[in-house]
Scaffold this motif. Sequence first.
Motif, PDB file in Angstrom:
ATOM      1  N   ASP A 124       0.803  -1.216   0.000  1.00  0.00           N
ATOM      2  CA  ASP A 124       0.000   0.000   0.000  1.00  0.00           C
ATOM      3  C   ASP A 124       0.840   1.272   0.000  1.00  0.00           C
ATOM      4  O   ASP A 124       0.336   2.338   0.367  1.00  0.00           O
ATOM      5  N   PRO A 126       1.992   4.520  -0.948  1.00  0.00           N
ATOM      6  CA  PRO A 126       1.391   5.484  -1.860  1.00  0.00           C
ATOM      7  C   PRO A 126       2.359   6.091  -2.881  1.00  0.00           C
ATOM      8  O   PRO A 126       1.956   6.374  -4.009  1.00  0.00           O
ATOM      9  N   LEU A 129       2.645   3.417  -5.638  1.00  0.00           N
ATOM     10  CA  LEU A 129       1.366   3.322  -6.354  1.00  0.00           C
ATOM     11  C   LEU A 129       1.178   4.530  -7.273  1.00  0.00           C
ATOM     12  O   LEU A 129       0.784   4.388  -8.434  1.00  0.00           O
ATOM     13  N   ARG A 152      -5.907   4.510  -5.058  1.00  0.00           N
ATOM     14  CA  ARG A 152      -5.461   3.864  -3.822  1.00  0.00           C
ATOM     15  C   ARG A 152      -4.380   4.692  -3.131  1.00  0.00           C
ATOM     16  O   ARG A 152      -4.378   4.842  -1.906  1.00  0.00           O
ATOM     17  N   GLN A 156      -4.546   6.402   0.581  1.00  0.00           N
ATOM     18  CA  GLN A 156      -3.512   6.195   1.594  1.00  0.00           C
ATOM     19  C   GLN A 156      -3.040   7.526   2.150  1.00  0.00           C
ATOM     20  O   GLN A 156      -2.866   7.668   3.360  1.00  0.00           O
TER      21      GLN A 156
END
Length: 166
Positions: A124, A126, A129, A152, A156
């Motif tokens: 996860d 960020p 991502l 996403r 986050q």
Amino acid sequence: HPRMALNMLNQVPATDPLIAAVRLRRVALVDRLGRADEAMHELERMAQDYPDSPLPDEQRGDLLRLKQRFPDAVLAYDRAIGRISHQQAADWILFYDRGIAEERSHAWPKAEADFHHALELSPDQPFVLNYLGYSWADMGHHLSKARQMIERAAQQVGVVADGGGR
């Protein structure tokens, strides 16, 4: 006041248990003062003094990347990653940083692989991502997945920004 900070850190004795961290901070200050060659030499000495630590090579990669010397940064990150005996979630940053340097060196397949590996270590994250999602979107690849990743990442950051989703 980097010069004052450097003067204070120069007073820390070599026997101090935190000397490795002090040396890394001194390197950053020396670089900020425009003495990049001196900083790089000290990082090389530190890499020899602490052969099991990725930190000197990681900092070298960071400094080179900030100076837009991307191929040299990749080599420094390669050395740092090579010093990790067992990868952990916190190591995502090395693969992310190397991925940026590879992308800026026009080595997208390697960069993409490093971004994926960073996400394997920290799913996860960020920054990863966001970078991978926008890179794909800019290239017109994997648009649906790119949008999901960007959203996403934004979620986050929103969780962090609002104090944990309260």
